[in-house]
Design an enzyme around this catalytic site. Structure first.
Site, short mmCIF file in Angstrom:
data_model
loop_
_atom_site.label_atom_id
_atom_site.label_comp_id
_atom_site.label_asym_id
_atom_site.label_seq_id
_atom_site.Cartn_x
_atom_site.Cartn_y
_atom_site.Cartn_z
N LYS A 1 2.98 -2.75 -7.13
CA LYS A 1 4.44 -2.71 -7.08
C LYS A 1 4.93 -2.94 -5.66
CE LYS A 1 8.03 -1.54 -9.81
NZ LYS A 1 8.31 -2.24 -11.06
N ARG B 1 1.49 1.43 -5.99
CA ARG B 1 1.65 0.51 -4.87
C ARG B 1 0.32 -0.04 -4.38
NH1 ARG B 1 6.81 1.13 -2.05
NH2 ARG B 1 5.81 0.08 -0.32
N LYS C 1 5.55 -11.48 -18.22
CA LYS C 1 5.16 -10.14 -18.68
C LYS C 1 3.80 -10.18 -19.37
CE LYS C 1 8.13 -7.64 -17.11
NZ LYS C 1 7.87 -8.51 -15.98
N CYS D 1 0.84 -1.19 0.00
CA CYS D 1 0.00 0.00 0.00
C CYS D 1 0.88 1.24 0.00
CB CYS D 1 -0.91 0.00 1.23
SG CYS D 1 -1.91 -1.49 1.38
N GLU E 1 1.03 -10.72 -16.75
CA GLU E 1 0.85 -9.58 -15.84
C GLU E 1 0.07 -8.45 -16.49
OE1 GLU E 1 4.63 -9.11 -12.90
OE2 GLU E 1 5.05 -8.85 -15.01
N GLU F 1 10.49 -15.06 -18.24
CA GLU F 1 10.18 -13.67 -17.98
C GLU F 1 9.16 -13.13 -18.99
OE1 GLU F 1 10.29 -9.67 -16.53
OE2 GLU F 1 10.51 -11.67 -15.68
N HIS G 1 7.77 -33.95 -23.43
CA HIS G 1 7.49 -34.68 -22.21
C HIS G 1 6.14 -34.27 -21.60
CE1 HIS G 1 11.41 -36.57 -22.17
NE2 HIS G 1 11.96 -35.39 -22.39
N ASN H 1 0.50 -0.25 6.28
CA ASN H 1 0.96 -1.12 5.20
C ASN H 1 1.55 -2.35 5.87
OD1 ASN H 1 1.91 -2.25 2.85
ND2 ASN H 1 3.59 -0.81 2.57
N GLY H 2 1.10 -3.55 5.48
CA GLY H 2 1.59 -4.77 6.08
C GLY H 2 0.44 -5.69 6.45
N TRP I 1 -3.86 -1.72 -1.54
CA TRP I 1 -3.91 -3.01 -2.24
C TRP I 1 -4.43 -4.01 -1.22
CZ3 TRP I 1 -1.52 -7.81 -1.58
CH2 TRP I 1 -1.62 -8.70 -2.66
#
Length: 606
Positions: free
Chosen positions: A601, A27, A487, A2, A490, A483, A506, A102-103, A76
């Protein structure tokens, strides 16, 4: 995850807090709120909260919402759905306390049960409201002691800022596991979870350590432990100007940050190359040649994109320094009671330097006596302070939730570290010169890839409607595929999977069909023919193929041609067009590129 911002001074606080929230919205952006010490004879605290973006909060602010002290928050969600009630700030029953947090409070359920039995009625579903009631019910004489008593009952992580109606001359802040930064102004003070909210007003900051608190008044601040002992925190100067956080004429931060990569890579190289000895200077490692030669294994820890750069870094260290190396998600490592070897060098990777899972892994390793280096972007961040040394990647502020330029700069930083370790050990002068020449070519080669953006945009339009996508690569190409898959997921929400090309037969070949195209990463190395054989297998099953390669691939439906560098450095370049592919796929699908759903973020919670 947050965003927190607070101010005490002489200026009208609401516009300052709203500006800070807008800079911190990356954030968390599911709700926002603000609390102020109201001006005028009546005084007291006033709050406003709204589900959605900061602009929704701004539209809901009362016309008379004036004051010179306040705190604000952009959220968030972890506990409780995004709505007006669950938005911060939270207050106690009497409305005298307002906190932003935040937490995660791990024992929130037990504390809620206890407080409810004592007659407290909770308004929200959040864990954070517990803190407001604990502070409000404390009989202590000072706000500092009220907060301290409440924190003694808390288990978990927090970055908080607290207002109290009876103490209009101060803000109290505290940190344990979630970042808190003080901004030191001229007869005004700021507090935030990120310097992004501060740099347009001051570049003098103090970063709190875990277990540290602060009292901010308009003309002074002091720091102390949660036990009450004074600490001596001196301000440092933030590296970046306020303009670094602006969009700079681009439509999105993601596009801006992709395009900044030539300059960013130039920064991470600048002043570090030593042509005389065909090596590099990494003064912050705090690892002398004798100690480096004693390293028997390297273990790299990170989360998300940081973990993927760790995969690239492990390959570079094995190839150039001939030290066994591997990478592992920090979020898994910290829980599996790993064997900590005194001859292993551990490297923690994090863009923010505050990623909680990675920070917790570092703390556990340090407790067991391990040597830990950090590879981070933010100077003075928690991981930078906790580790024995490390490398700053100098990518500059990265505001978009998905990482692009920091991923690339971190990979380059690992190339520097691998070269440094290699030249201490058995890497020849000739190979050192070869790698240095390759590193110097990277900025212009990245710029060359970016000049092909229009063609990549057209290709994104052809593939954006896929119901799923497969990304494959072998050895050097596999971390790039991983990666690139992340991307795309996301930012575009298109389902994607990444596999080693050798693993297709396989099992994953069962998924291949025309509606599931494959992106193949094909560096022109000694595995090229084996990779081409994999393309044959895909085409035999009517699969579409987009290749990223150093030359046109006849078995692919389309090829993005990337300039050739040294084979060890090719993965750095091959990731760039796939960032653009994800960006333009998301653009074609109308996604909110800088603020993808369900993500934020700087993951500072578990």
């Amino acid at each position: 995850m947050c965003g927190i911002v607070g101010y005490i001074g002489k200026r009208d606080v609401a516009p300052l807090l709203l500006e800070g929230l807008q800079r911190l919205e990356y954030r968390g952006y599911d709700s926002a709120g603000i609390a102020i010490h109201a001006a005028g004879k009546t005084g007291g605290l006033k709050t406003a909260k709204a589900k959605g973006r900061v602009r929704e909060l701004e539209s809901k602010l009362p016309k008379r919402f004036a004051g010179t002290v306040g705190v604000a928050h952009t959220r968030w969600a972890t506990h409780g759905a995004p709505n007006d009630v669950n938005a911060h700030p939270h207050q106690d029953a009497d409305g005298k306390v307002a906190i932003v947090h935040n937490g995660i409070i791990d024992n929130a359920a037990a504390l809620r049960t206890r407080l409810s039995a004592e007659g407290v009625t909770f308004e929200s579903d959040t864990d954070s409201e517990v803190l407001a009631h604990l502070i409000g019910r404390s009989p202590a004489a000072t706000l500092e002691e009220k907060v301290r008593e409440a924190l003694r009952l808390i288990e978990g992580t927090y970055g908080i800022a607290v207002l109290h109606a009876d103490f209009p001359d101060r803000i109290v802040a505290a940190r344990n596991g979630s970042p808190v930064v003080l901004g030191i102004g001229e007869k005004e003070m700021f507090v935030s979870s990120d310097v992004a909210a501060l740099v347009s007003h001051t570049r003098q900051v103090v970063t709190l350590d875990d277990g540290e608190m602060a009292t901010l008044k308009a003309d002074d601040y002091r720091t102390y432990t949660t036990e009450g002992s004074r600490t001596s925190a001196s301000p440092t100067t933030v590296e970046w100007e306020a303009e670094s956080y602006d969009m700079g004429g681009h439509d999105t931060y993601m596009h801006k940050e992709i395009c900044e990569q030539p300059d960013a890579v130039d920064r991470v190289l600048r002043g570090r190359i030593d042509d005389r000895f065909s090596t590099v200077h990494l003064g912050g490692l705090n690892l002398d040649a004798r100690e480096a030669r004693g390293v028997r294994r390297v273990k790299i820890l990170g989360c998300g994109s940081a973990y993927h750069t760790g995969l690239i870094g492990a390959q570079l260290i094995e190839e150039l320094a001939r030290i066994p190396a591997d990478a592992e998600p920090a979020s898994e490592f910290r829980y599996r009671n790993a064997v900590v070897d005194p001859d292993t060098l551990y490297i923690a990777v994090s863009q923010s330097g505050e990623t909680y899972d990675t920070l917790a892994a570092v703390q556990e390793l340090k407790r067991k006596g391990a040597r830990v280096l950090g590879v981070v972007n933010v100077v003075g961040s928690a991981i930078a302070r906790e580790t024995d040394g490390g490398v700053y990647v100098h990518a500059g502020p990265e505001v978009c939730v998905v990482s692009t330029k920091c991923f690339t700069n971190t990979a380059v930083a690992f190339a520097l570290l691998a070269l440094h370790l290699g030249r201490i050990r058995d890497l020849s002068v000739a190979d050192g010169k070869r790698i240095i020449a390759g590193l110097r070519k990277l900025p212009e080669q990245i710029a060359e890839v970016l000049r092909g953006e229009e063609e990549i945009k057209k290709l994104a339009g052809l593939y954006a409607d896929a119901k799923s996508m497969m990304f494959i690569g072998r050895v050097r190409g596999y971390p790039v595929a991983r990666e690139a898959s992340l991307k795309l997921k996301e930012v575009s929400y298109v389902h994607a999977e990444a596999y080693p090309a050798s693993e297709l037969k396989h099992g994953p070949l069962a998924l291949i069909e025309p509606e599931v195209p494959t992106v193949a990463v094909l560096p022109d190395d000694d595995l090229l023919e084996k990779n081409r054989a994999t393309l044959e297998e895909i085409k035999a099953r009517s699969g579409r193929i987009l290749a990223v390669a150093h030359r046109e691939q006849e078995k692919a439906d389309h090829t993005i041609v990337v300039p050739r560098n040294e084979v060890e450095l090719d993965p750095i370049l091959m990731g760039i067009p796939l960032q653009l592919l994800a960006y333009h796929s998301a653009l074609a699908l109308g996604r909110d590129i800088d603020k993808p759903r369900n993500l934020a973020k700087s993951v500072t919670v578990e």
